[in-house]
Write an enzyme that holds these catalytic residues in place. Structure first.
Site, short mmCIF file in Angstrom:
data_model
loop_
_atom_site.label_atom_id
_atom_site.label_comp_id
_atom_site.label_asym_id
_atom_site.label_seq_id
_atom_site.Cartn_x
_atom_site.Cartn_y
_atom_site.Cartn_z
N HIS A 1 -25.93 22.08 -18.52
CA HIS A 1 -25.44 22.46 -17.20
C HIS A 1 -24.90 23.89 -17.22
CE1 HIS A 1 -25.95 18.84 -14.91
NE2 HIS A 1 -25.18 18.11 -15.68
N HIS B 1 -26.01 17.68 -23.11
CA HIS B 1 -26.28 17.55 -21.67
C HIS B 1 -25.33 18.45 -20.88
CE1 HIS B 1 -27.00 15.28 -17.83
NE2 HIS B 1 -25.74 15.64 -17.62
N GLU B 2 -24.05 18.41 -21.23
CA GLU B 2 -23.07 19.22 -20.50
C GLU B 2 -23.29 20.71 -20.74
OE1 GLU B 2 -21.52 17.80 -18.27
OE2 GLU B 2 -21.88 15.76 -18.95
N GLU C 1 -29.47 17.01 -12.86
CA GLU C 1 -29.17 16.02 -13.90
C GLU C 1 -30.41 15.78 -14.77
OE1 GLU C 1 -26.29 14.80 -14.78
OE2 GLU C 1 -25.35 15.98 -13.17
#
Length: 296
Positions: free
Chosen positions: A144, A140-141, A213
């Site tokens: 980003h 997930h990070e 997100e």
């Protein structure tokens, strides 16, 4: 399943960016009409300088504010191995890895570009999650980073920064001299307009933050091919967040926009204006992605 763009989500991001751009043009027009003597370029230049500092030093500022430290590979070999594997999957350079001492289980990514990225975890999240769940959070990070969200949010905050500076009416009145002080009615109108613009731009930025997100969740699911792991991780983190002392969450609340789940202490207005979608909506979106993956 290959990394595929979610055009519905992309459309919403582009629409939000377009609305921010229109808001910027409207605000600049108001300034020119009601304050013809003001140095518009000075205000824009100041906003550009602030955005530049935010962009180029974002990693250092976030690490400093969260007291996270860059760690060596031999300190956390398993964490390093996971980040290295996922970076390869996402076709990204290996980022720096940082650890943050906190009872709040969380993770974040920062850095102005993939080559200047930092992925950080709290020590408590390493103890809370299993290997698959932690990899889903790290993915997930890294999503980003791949989506260049730091650049996106820096550009999105530009209008709000200009409006915020104009709101400091007394400062700018003193700064630009007597001619501007004489135009009292113009300053009042511009001050009111700046409040409205700041409020609207902030709401648009919050919407953009929530969209990113969703995009990062999708990126994690496609990168790991295991959306259920992220669903499980989100459930564990949010469950643990409920029993963490409010004072511990308050210490890192200023960096909530970066975390995978915001650490809300319950003592501020931040809960009214969330940078993240509700967990229930994120899980529902991940369930849909899980169904997509199973079709392939």
């Amino acid at each position: 399943m290959e990394w595929k763009r979610d055009w519905n989500l992309t459309t919403r991001v582009l629409l939000t960016g377009f609305l921010l751009f229109i808001l910027y043009l409207v605000f600049m027009t108001i300034l020119v009409i009601f304050l013809p003597g003001i140095s518009i370029w000075f205000i824009i230049g100041l906003a550009v300088a602030m955005a530049g500092i935010q962009y180029f030093f974002s990693d250092k500022l976030v690490l400093w504010s969260t007291h996270a430290r860059i760690v060596a590979k031999d300190e956390y070999p398993e964490l390093y191995a996971s980040v290295e594997k996922l970076s390869h999957e996402a076709d990204l350079p290996m980022p720096k890895v940082a650890i943050m001492q906190s009872p709040v289980p969380n993770a974040f990514a920062t850095g102005r570009s993939p080559r200047h990225a930092v992925v950080a975890c709290t020590d408590s999240i390493l103890r809370l999650l299993n290997k698959d769940e932690l990899e889903a959070v790290l993915a997930h990070e890294l999503s980003h980073v791949k989506n260049r969200d730091i650049l996106t949010m820096t550009m999105a905050s530009f209008v709000a920064m200009i409006a915020s500076m104009i709101m400091q009416s007394f400062f700018f009145t003193a700064l630009f001299g007597g001619n501007n002080r004489d135009n009292g009615a113009g300053w009042i109108l511009v001050w009111i307009a700046s409040i409205v613009v700041y409020a609207i731009s902030t709401l648009l930025m919050l919407a953009l933050s929530r969209y990113r997100e969703f995009a990062a969740d999708r990126g994690s699911a496609l990168m790991t091919r295991n959306p259920q792991a992220l669903i499980s991780a989100l459930g564990k983190i949010s469950g643990r967040m409920e029993v963490v002392p409010p004072e511990a969450k308050a210490k890192i609340e200023g960096a909530n926009a970066f975390f995978i789940i915001p650490a809300l202490s319950g003592n501020t207005l931040m809960e009214l204006f969330s940078t993240h979608p509700p967990i229930e909506k994120r899980i529902a979106a991940l369930e849909r992605i899980s169904a997509e993956i199973q079709e392939y």
